[in-house]
Scaffold this motif. Structure first.
Motif, short mmCIF file in Angstrom:
data_model
loop_
_atom_site.label_atom_id
_atom_site.label_comp_id
_atom_site.label_asym_id
_atom_site.label_seq_id
_atom_site.Cartn_x
_atom_site.Cartn_y
_atom_site.Cartn_z
N ILE A 144 -15.56 -4.01 10.14
CA ILE A 144 -15.68 -3.03 11.23
C ILE A 144 -14.28 -2.75 11.76
O ILE A 144 -13.52 -3.68 12.07
CB ILE A 144 -16.57 -3.57 12.36
CG1 ILE A 144 -18.01 -3.75 11.85
CG2 ILE A 144 -16.55 -2.63 13.57
CD1 ILE A 144 -18.92 -4.49 12.81
N ILE A 145 -13.93 -1.48 11.84
CA ILE A 145 -12.62 -1.07 12.32
C ILE A 145 -12.82 -0.09 13.46
O ILE A 145 -13.39 1.00 13.27
CB ILE A 145 -11.80 -0.43 11.19
CG1 ILE A 145 -11.64 -1.42 10.02
CG2 ILE A 145 -10.42 0.00 11.70
CD1 ILE A 145 -11.36 -0.77 8.70
N THR A 165 -11.69 2.84 28.84
CA THR A 165 -12.62 2.71 27.72
C THR A 165 -11.93 2.15 26.50
O THR A 165 -12.53 1.35 25.76
CB THR A 165 -13.26 4.07 27.36
OG1 THR A 165 -12.26 4.99 26.88
CG2 THR A 165 -13.97 4.68 28.55
N LYS A 166 -10.70 2.53 26.27
CA LYS A 166 -9.99 2.05 25.08
C LYS A 166 -9.60 0.58 25.23
O LYS A 166 -9.55 -0.16 24.24
CB LYS A 166 -8.76 2.92 24.82
CG LYS A 166 -9.11 4.33 24.34
CD LYS A 166 -9.99 4.28 23.09
CE LYS A 166 -10.28 5.64 22.50
NZ LYS A 166 -11.09 5.57 21.26
N SER A 167 -9.35 0.14 26.45
CA SER A 167 -9.10 -1.27 26.70
C SER A 167 -10.39 -2.07 26.46
O SER A 167 -10.37 -3.15 25.86
CB SER A 167 -8.61 -1.47 28.13
OG SER A 167 -8.32 -2.83 28.37
N ALA A 168 -11.51 -1.53 26.92
CA ALA A 168 -12.80 -2.19 26.71
C ALA A 168 -13.12 -2.30 25.22
O ALA A 168 -13.67 -3.31 24.76
CB ALA A 168 -13.91 -1.41 27.43
N LEU A 169 -12.77 -1.27 24.45
CA LEU A 169 -13.04 -1.28 23.01
C LEU A 169 -12.23 -2.38 22.31
O LEU A 169 -12.71 -3.00 21.35
CB LEU A 169 -12.72 0.09 22.41
CG LEU A 169 -13.09 0.31 20.94
CD1 LEU A 169 -14.59 0.10 20.72
CD2 LEU A 169 -12.67 1.71 20.49
N ILE A 170 -11.02 -2.62 22.79
CA ILE A 170 -10.21 -3.70 22.23
C ILE A 170 -10.89 -5.05 22.44
O ILE A 170 -11.02 -5.85 21.50
CB ILE A 170 -8.80 -3.69 22.86
CG1 ILE A 170 -8.02 -2.45 22.41
CG2 ILE A 170 -8.03 -4.97 22.48
CD1 ILE A 170 -6.73 -2.21 23.18
N THR A 171 -11.35 -5.30 23.65
CA THR A 171 -12.02 -6.56 23.95
C THR A 171 -13.34 -6.68 23.19
O THR A 171 -13.71 -7.76 22.72
CB THR A 171 -12.25 -6.71 25.46
OG1 THR A 171 -10.99 -6.61 26.13
CG2 THR A 171 -12.88 -8.04 25.79
N THR A 173 -13.98 -5.45 20.29
CA THR A 173 -13.62 -5.79 18.91
C THR A 173 -13.32 -7.27 18.76
O THR A 173 -13.77 -7.92 17.79
CB THR A 173 -12.37 -4.99 18.48
OG1 THR A 173 -12.59 -3.60 18.71
CG2 THR A 173 -12.07 -5.22 17.01
N GLN A 174 -12.58 -7.83 19.69
CA GLN A 174 -12.24 -9.24 19.62
C GLN A 174 -13.49 -10.12 19.72
O GLN A 174 -13.59 -11.16 19.05
CB GLN A 174 -11.23 -9.59 20.70
CG GLN A 174 -9.87 -8.92 20.48
CD GLN A 174 -8.91 -9.09 21.63
OE1 GLN A 174 -9.32 -9.07 22.80
NE2 GLN A 174 -7.64 -9.27 21.33
#
Length: 258
Positions: A144-145, A165-171, A173-174
């Motif tokens: 998943i990317i 939202t982009k910060s949330a997407l990083i977390t 993913t982790q």
């Protein structure tokens, strides 16, 4: 012979790329297809994805188009089920589709805008990944990317809701990487800088703004969409088999610029 370069080969793999009728998503889809994957081109309009799939097919690549507005639960489920119907499995999911309906200060927006941007940029990738997970688990693994942004790492002005939202997407993913590694499913996130796409035209079309921006970039220019594809191809392939939970920037040096 199983060479190192052969690990980049995606023959036999099936990839879904959301928001791939143009821009970064289209470049990513083409890169995966050129590496041998069977690619599902997806965006909100069937005509648009059919055009891209036809363009890829004319190049000798394997692709089909499946309409999907990722903010719609039924269409998300349809994207997964139609992919399984067409190819029998899902090996790679690239959550690229995103929106940014508002530019301005945090206090100048409305609650409805916040809900809409969170729905598409965070909730949809979460749920779409959950749907794909079932099939990746059955296959013994997958990749998943998620496509975030440097705005999720180093917020600028006027993009506060988008940055959140982009910060949330990083977390997210982790957490995917941490929870799903036991199934052989890897999750990584890419944070592009300013790319010359229709999505970001409001920024790069302003020559004065671009001049001020690139003046401080180590590489001194904004990127073209195809410059994001190589990193996705690595993370999707066996060449990136030990890479999970990673946050990778492709920003011309923005994050180290003064």
């Amino acid at each position: 012979m199983n060479t190192i370069t052969s690990k980049f080969d995606l023959n036999g793999k099936v990839a879904i790329v959301t928001g791939s009728s143009k821009g970064i998503g289209k470049a990513i889809a083409q890169g995966l297809a050129e590496a041998g994957a069977q690619v599902v081109v997806s965006s909100r309009k069937q005509d648009a994805v059919d055009d891209v799939a036809r363009e890829f097919s004319d190049l000798g690549l394997k692709a089909i188009g499946i309409q999907c507005h990722i903010g719609d639960a039924g269409q998300r489920e349809g994207l997964i089920s139609k992919t399984i119907e067409a190819f029998g499995k899902i090996d790679i999911l690239v959550n690229n589709a995103a929106i940014n309906p508002y530019y301005g200060p945090l206090e100048g927006s409305e609650e409805g805008v916040f809900d809409k941007i969170m729905e598409v940029n965070v909730k949809a990738p979460w749920l779409l990944s959950n749907h794909a997970l079932e099939h990746m688990k059955a296959a013994g693994g997958g990749s998943i990317i998620n496509i975030s942004s440097v705005e999720g790492l180093r917020p600028g002005f006027g993009l506060g809701l988008y940055s959140a939202t982009k910060s949330a997407l990083i977390t997210l993913t982790q957490n995917q990487a941490k929870e799903w590694g036991r199934y052989g499913v890897r999750a990584n996130v890419i944070c592009p800088g300013l790319i010359k796409t229709k999505f970001s035209e409001g920024l790069w079309a302003d020559e004065a703004l671009v001049s001020r921006f690139t003046k401080h970039l180590p590489l001194g220019r904004i990127a073209n969409p195809d410059e994001m594809a190589g990193l996705v191809m690595l993370l999707a392939s066996d060449a990136g088999s030990y890479m999970t939970g990673g946050v990778y920037v492709a920003d011309g040096g923005y994050m180290v610029a003064g």
